[in-house]
Write a protein that holds these residues in place. Structure first.
Motif, PDB file in Angstrom:
ATOM      1  N   LEU A 402       0.837  -1.207   0.000  1.00 10.24           N
ATOM      2  CA  LEU A 402       0.000   0.000   0.000  1.00 10.24           C
ATOM      3  C   LEU A 402       0.874   1.260   0.000  1.00 10.24           C
ATOM      4  CD1 LEU A 402      -2.793   1.297   0.108  1.00 10.24           C
ATOM      5  CD2 LEU A 402      -2.792   1.019   2.591  1.00 10.24           C
ATOM      6  N   ALA A 403       1.963   1.219   0.757  1.00  8.05           N
ATOM      7  CA  ALA A 403       2.863   2.382   0.807  1.00  8.05           C
ATOM      8  C   ALA A 403       3.424   2.674  -0.582  1.00  8.05           C
ATOM      9  CB  ALA A 403       3.996   2.134   1.799  1.00  8.05           C
ATOM     10  N   ALA A 404       3.850   1.614  -1.283  1.00 11.48           N
ATOM     11  CA  ALA A 404       4.388   1.796  -2.641  1.00 11.48           C
ATOM     12  C   ALA A 404       3.302   2.317  -3.578  1.00 11.48           C
ATOM     13  CB  ALA A 404       4.953   0.476  -3.162  1.00 11.48           C
ATOM     14  N   ASP A 405       2.089   1.790  -3.436  1.00 16.32           N
ATOM     15  CA  ASP A 405       0.966   2.259  -4.263  1.00 16.32           C
ATOM     16  C   ASP A 405       0.680   3.735  -4.022  1.00 16.32           C
ATOM     17  OD1 ASP A 405       0.601  -0.131  -5.397  1.00 16.32           O
ATOM     18  OD2 ASP A 405      -1.360  -0.565  -4.524  1.00 16.32           O
ATOM     19  N   ILE A 406       0.652   4.113  -2.762  1.00 15.39           N
ATOM     20  CA  ILE A 406       0.336   5.503  -2.416  1.00 15.39           C
ATOM     21  C   ILE A 406       1.387   6.441  -3.019  1.00 15.39           C
ATOM     22  CG2 ILE A 406       0.278   7.160  -0.491  1.00 15.39           C
ATOM     23  CD1 ILE A 406      -1.103   4.982   1.195  1.00 15.39           C
ATOM     24  N   LEU A 407       2.658   6.075  -2.857  1.00 15.36           N
ATOM     25  CA  LEU A 407       3.731   6.948  -3.358  1.00 15.36           C
ATOM     26  C   LEU A 407       3.747   6.991  -4.887  1.00 15.36           C
ATOM     27  CD1 LEU A 407       6.654   6.094  -0.903  1.00 15.36           C
ATOM     28  CD2 LEU A 407       5.156   8.096  -0.879  1.00 15.36           C
ATOM     29  N   THR A 408       3.503   5.848  -5.513  1.00 18.51           N
ATOM     30  CA  THR A 408       3.513   5.791  -6.979  1.00 18.51           C
ATOM     31  C   THR A 408       2.355   6.598  -7.551  1.00 18.51           C
ATOM     32  OG1 THR A 408       4.451   3.582  -6.839  1.00 18.51           O
ATOM     33  CG2 THR A 408       3.555   4.224  -8.964  1.00 18.51           C
ATOM     34  N   PHE A 409       1.193   6.439  -6.946  1.00 16.00           N
ATOM     35  CA  PHE A 409       0.027   7.158  -7.440  1.00 16.00           C
ATOM     36  C   PHE A 409       0.211   8.666  -7.242  1.00 16.00           C
ATOM     37  CE2 PHE A 409      -4.355   8.766  -7.211  1.00 16.00           C
ATOM     38  CZ  PHE A 409      -4.759   8.380  -8.485  1.00 16.00           C
ATOM     39  N   ALA A 410       0.812   9.034  -6.125  1.00 18.59           N
ATOM     40  CA  ALA A 410       1.052  10.458  -5.871  1.00 18.59           C
ATOM     41  C   ALA A 410       2.002  11.039  -6.920  1.00 18.59           C
ATOM     42  CB  ALA A 410       1.625  10.660  -4.472  1.00 18.59           C
ATOM     43  N   PHE A 411       3.010  10.269  -7.258  1.00 16.07           N
ATOM     44  CA  PHE A 411       3.980  10.688  -8.284  1.00 16.07           C
ATOM     45  C   PHE A 411       3.264  10.931  -9.613  1.00 16.07           C
ATOM     46  CE2 PHE A 411       6.861   9.485 -11.748  1.00 16.07           C
ATOM     47  CZ  PHE A 411       7.992  10.245 -11.475  1.00 16.07           C
ATOM     48  N   ALA A 412       2.384   9.993  -9.972  1.00 17.42           N
ATOM     49  CA  ALA A 412       1.695  10.088 -11.264  1.00 17.42           C
ATOM     50  C   ALA A 412       0.612  11.160 -11.247  1.00 17.42           C
ATOM     51  CB  ALA A 412       1.094   8.731 -11.632  1.00 17.42           C
ATOM     52  N   SER A 413      -0.107  11.269 -10.128  1.00 15.12           N
ATOM     53  CA  SER A 413      -1.254  12.174 -10.115  1.00 15.12           C
ATOM     54  C   SER A 413      -0.819  13.635 -10.154  1.00 15.12           C
ATOM     55  CB  SER A 413      -2.172  11.898  -8.926  1.00 15.12           C
ATOM     56  OG  SER A 413      -1.471  12.045  -7.733  1.00 15.12           O
ATOM     57  N   ASP A 414       0.449  13.888  -9.864  1.00 15.68           N
ATOM     58  CA  ASP A 414       1.010  15.225  -9.996  1.00 15.68           C
ATOM     59  C   ASP A 414       0.750  15.773 -11.412  1.00 15.68           C
ATOM     60  OD1 ASP A 414       2.546  17.491  -9.719  1.00 15.68           O
ATOM     61  OD2 ASP A 414       4.458  16.452  -9.953  1.00 15.68           O
ATOM     62  N   VAL A 415       0.832  14.898 -12.409  1.00 12.21           N
ATOM     63  CA  VAL A 415       0.575  15.331 -13.788  1.00 12.21           C
ATOM     64  C   VAL A 415      -0.930  15.337 -14.072  1.00 12.21           C
ATOM     65  CG1 VAL A 415       0.937  14.815 -16.237  1.00 12.21           C
ATOM     66  CG2 VAL A 415       2.819  14.527 -14.605  1.00 12.21           C
ATOM     67  N   VAL A 416      -1.619  14.268 -13.658  1.00 12.56           N
ATOM     68  CA  VAL A 416      -3.071  14.177 -13.905  1.00 12.56           C
ATOM     69  C   VAL A 416      -3.795  15.398 -13.322  1.00 12.56           C
ATOM     70  CG1 VAL A 416      -5.146  12.828 -13.401  1.00 12.56           C
ATOM     71  CG2 VAL A 416      -3.011  11.656 -13.997  1.00 12.56           C
TER      72      VAL A 416
END
Lengths: 442, 255
Positions: A402-416
């Motif tokens: 979950l921690a990896a998911d949260i960080l990865t999604f945050a990284f990507a959603s910066d653009v979205v």
């Protein structure tokens, strides 16, 4: 060049012959003269190889070797209005194209300010619309990029959007490109977007597949931004993992215009996005954002060019990639600052998150500066999830996955999050989330 | 509750902890003091499960379980909490979202139902008051752009929401002005219960005026060289750490 009789006719030539046969007397038109010129130019150049500097990391020989069938007419493909409404995030204005052809029954245009045109290019060209004919190929040259020539050779349909001076289109216009069927098709949409002085519009191009097939979409979009025009161009590429997708976006900006591009690539097997903007008037501003989310064997290549031709123009660029599996990412960011373009302020950032040991990224900033009073910064990072951030999340009870998911999604959603169209942003968030989740389960 | 026996730990081949012994009972507050580089933060990080540190000898029992065998998230779910000396910024993740994920992970582990958005919001609004948190910090990305004081306050806010059994506060006083120090300390005191314990790691005595410890330990060169009550902290404030060093050296020499 002489052809040996034993050599098989390449797919684009046999397609072109069939294409000409289907034109029904239109073959003597000035449009067809442009197509023939483009075909001749393409034949001269051929498909690029990895020896070409612009294609070093992206091998298109599978496209050259494959066989693609032409697509001649529109086909609703059993789609309902509800289907396309969902795919185009409930947009008020939507133009639907199936295998590159406009489908009127599935399209829907809400109320527009007087003089605004939102329609299909085929009708505009058939109706001898001077603006459409005059704008075609104005910014996208067939001389340098073979795929642009190949697009022009088959030019027939796409979107034609005209927003006259001072007009504001409040709601986003969705251009939905759906590929269907089991055949590997060659689909070559062409979009012309002309935005007058002080006019505003938001356009969202979405590319989706209904079936898992290896079609080639080779799209060219040309945008003209008048003085003080404000344009947001969002693009979602979410075709099947077998699909080939080559896209070129050419933007020409006049004084004080503001152009924003958000390019999100999730699907496709081999994807190449070219985005080029010429800042051809003082105080024009350009923002290019991009996100690639790839896994498996996907290759997503983003090439951008910002041409600072006039003084006092700011440009901002943020491209991010999340690469899992054996996927590959490419970023090449060119920034030209011409001799006269003093007080240019250009900032470029490319960040990549590698989620597996097999994923790779090739990133290259390319700055060519001929003026002396300018500010140009660029930075590129390629790395794994931050260990300090991971520990912080875990030390509060959040498990590694979950921690990896949260960080990865945050990284990507910066653009979205930079997409201003609410419905589209919601759709993109869901797609990125689903894709990242799928990568994990594998 | 916590039983540390002869703990040795190193990082990059350098031994930082060289035989730490410590016993903490429920309801107690322990202060660990010591000069810079004595190993205080290392002890805090090792207890929280930071993987960069290698434990080479000794054991840590927490509620009878071998703490060193647990992953950091398992420790947190069992009730261990570390308030970071340098809280980490997590861009793109709101404080609320982060805390909800953390709290629900802990609740799930303890067989409790996960809180829904409404219940969670009610809880955090209530806990915000404990450290006088500005509501705007809830929706902002975790620690991103927070001032030094806001970060420390946010750590104690997390503690208030997660309700740990054993809280380790690593230099929570550093970077705080006197007003913020009082608020943070008050927060910690309000969270005090008979069945939980706090380890306060600090360089200065200042914080201990507000969070009054039952025991004070002096950590030097990776070992606890002196233990006492709160008066020891005052003595250290007055005489400095060199006094202890000389005293312990002479103790060793005469032994």
């Amino acid at each position: 060049m002489m052809k040996q009789s034993t050599e098989q006719t390449p797919w684009y030539q046999s397609n072109f012959a069939l294409f000409e046969k289907n034109l029904n007397g239109e073959s003597s038109s000035r449009l067809h003269a442009m197509r023939m010129e483009a075909m001749a130019r393409f034949t001269e150049m051929g498909f690029p190889t990895t020896k070409h500097e612009e294609w070093r990391f992206t091998n298109v020989s599978p496209i050259a070797r494959a066989t693609f069938q032409p697509s001649f007419q529109s086909d609703a493909a059993g789609l309902s209005s509800e289907d396309v409404e969902r795919m185009s995030f409930g947009a008020t204005h939507r133009l639907v194209f199936v295998n590159g052809h406009f489908v009127k029954e599935l399209s829907s245009i809400g109320p527009l300010p007087g003089g605004v045109i939102v329609g299909d290019l085929a009708s505009a060209l058939k109706g001898n619309d001077e603006l459409a004919h005059g704008s075609l190929g104005k910014h996208a040259s067939i001389q340098e990029n073979a795929f642009t020539a190949l697009n022009m050779a088959f030019v027939q349909d796409g979107a034609f959007i005209y927003v006259p001076q001072g007009k504001v289109v409040e709601e986003a216009v969705s251009l939905l490109f759906i590929s269907t069927g089991s055949t590997h098709r060659y689909i070559a949409p062409r979009n012309l977007i002309i935005v007058g002085d002080h006019a505003r519009v938001t356009i969202a191009e979405s590319y989706l597949s209904l079936a898992n097939h290896g079609s080639l979409t080779n799209v060219v979009t040309e945008i003209t931004a008048g003085e003080n025009a404000v344009i947001e161009h969002d693009k979602l590429q979410n075709e099947s993992p077998q699909a080939y997708h080559i896209a070129s976006l050419h933007v020409h900006q006049k004084e004080k215009s503001n152009f924003i591009s958000n390019s999100i690539a999730i699907g496709g097997g081999l994807v190449r996005n070219n985005v080029t903007s010429i800042l051809d008037g003082e105080y024009a501003e350009c923002t290019l954002n991009g996100l690639s989310v790839a896994n498996g064997m996907q290759l997503i290549d983003n090439h951008t060019t910002i041409d600072h031709a006039k003084p006092n123009c700011p440009s901002h660029e943020l491209y991010k990639s999340v690469l899992d599996g054996s996927s590959r990412g490419v970023f090449n960011g060119k920034i030209f600052v011409r001799k006269d373009a003093q007080k240019t302020d250009a900032k470029q950032t490319n960040m990549t998150l590698l989620l597996s040991d097999e994923a790779t990224m090739d990133t290259k900033p390319q700055l060519e500066i001929f003026a002396d009073d300018v500010k140009c910064t660029h930075g590129a990072t390629v790395g794994q999830l931050d260990a300090d951030q991971m520990f912080y999340l875990r030390s509060r009870g959040i498990g590694t996955t979950l921690a990896a998911d949260i960080l990865t999604f945050a990284f990507a959603s910066d653009v979205v999050n930079r997409v201003h169209v609410d419905g589209l942003r919601g759709q993109l968030e869901a797609l990125v989330h689903a894709k990242l989740g799928k990568g994990r389960e594998r | 509750m916590l039983h540390i026996n002869n703990l040795h730990a190193r990082i990059n081949g350098n031994e930082i902890l060289s035989g730490v012994n410590l016993k903490v009972q429920p309801g107690e507050i322990h202060a660990i003091m010591g000069p810079n580089g004595s190993g205080k933060s290392t002890l805090a990080q090792v207890l929280a499960g930071r993987e960069a540190y290698e434990v080479t000898e000794g054991e840590v029992l927490y509620e009878g379980k071998n703490l060193l065998e647990l992953d950091p998230e398992e420790r947190a779910r069992e009730g261990v909490f570390l308030a970071f000396q340098y809280p980490v910024e997590i861009p793109g993740v709101s404080n609320t979202y982060f805390l909800k994920a953390a709290l629900n992970s802990i609740r799930k582990h303890n067989g409790l139902e996960e809180l829904d958005a409404v219940e969670f919001l009610k809880l955090i609004k209530q806990r915000m008051k404990i450290v006088d948190m500005d509501e705007s910090l809830l929706s902002r990305p975790v620690n991103e752009g927070f001032s030094g004081g806001e970060k420390k306050r946010n750590e104690i806010f997390h503690m208030a929401v997660l309700e740990p059994k054993l809280a380790i506060l690593d230099e929570t006083d550093s970077g705080l002005d006197i007003d913020a120090l009082r608020i943070v300390a008050d927060g910690v005191n309000k969270l005090r219960r008979k069945d939980n314990a706090v380890i306060v790691v600090t360089h200065y005595q200042r914080l201990l005026n507000y969070i009054v410890p039952d025991f004070v330990h002096v950590l030097m060169e990776g070992r606890i060289v002196k233990s006492g009550t709160k008066e020891l902290a005052l003595e250290l404030e007055e005489k400095g750490y060199d006094w202890i060093k000389v005293a312990s050296d002479s103790t060793l020499a005469t032994a």
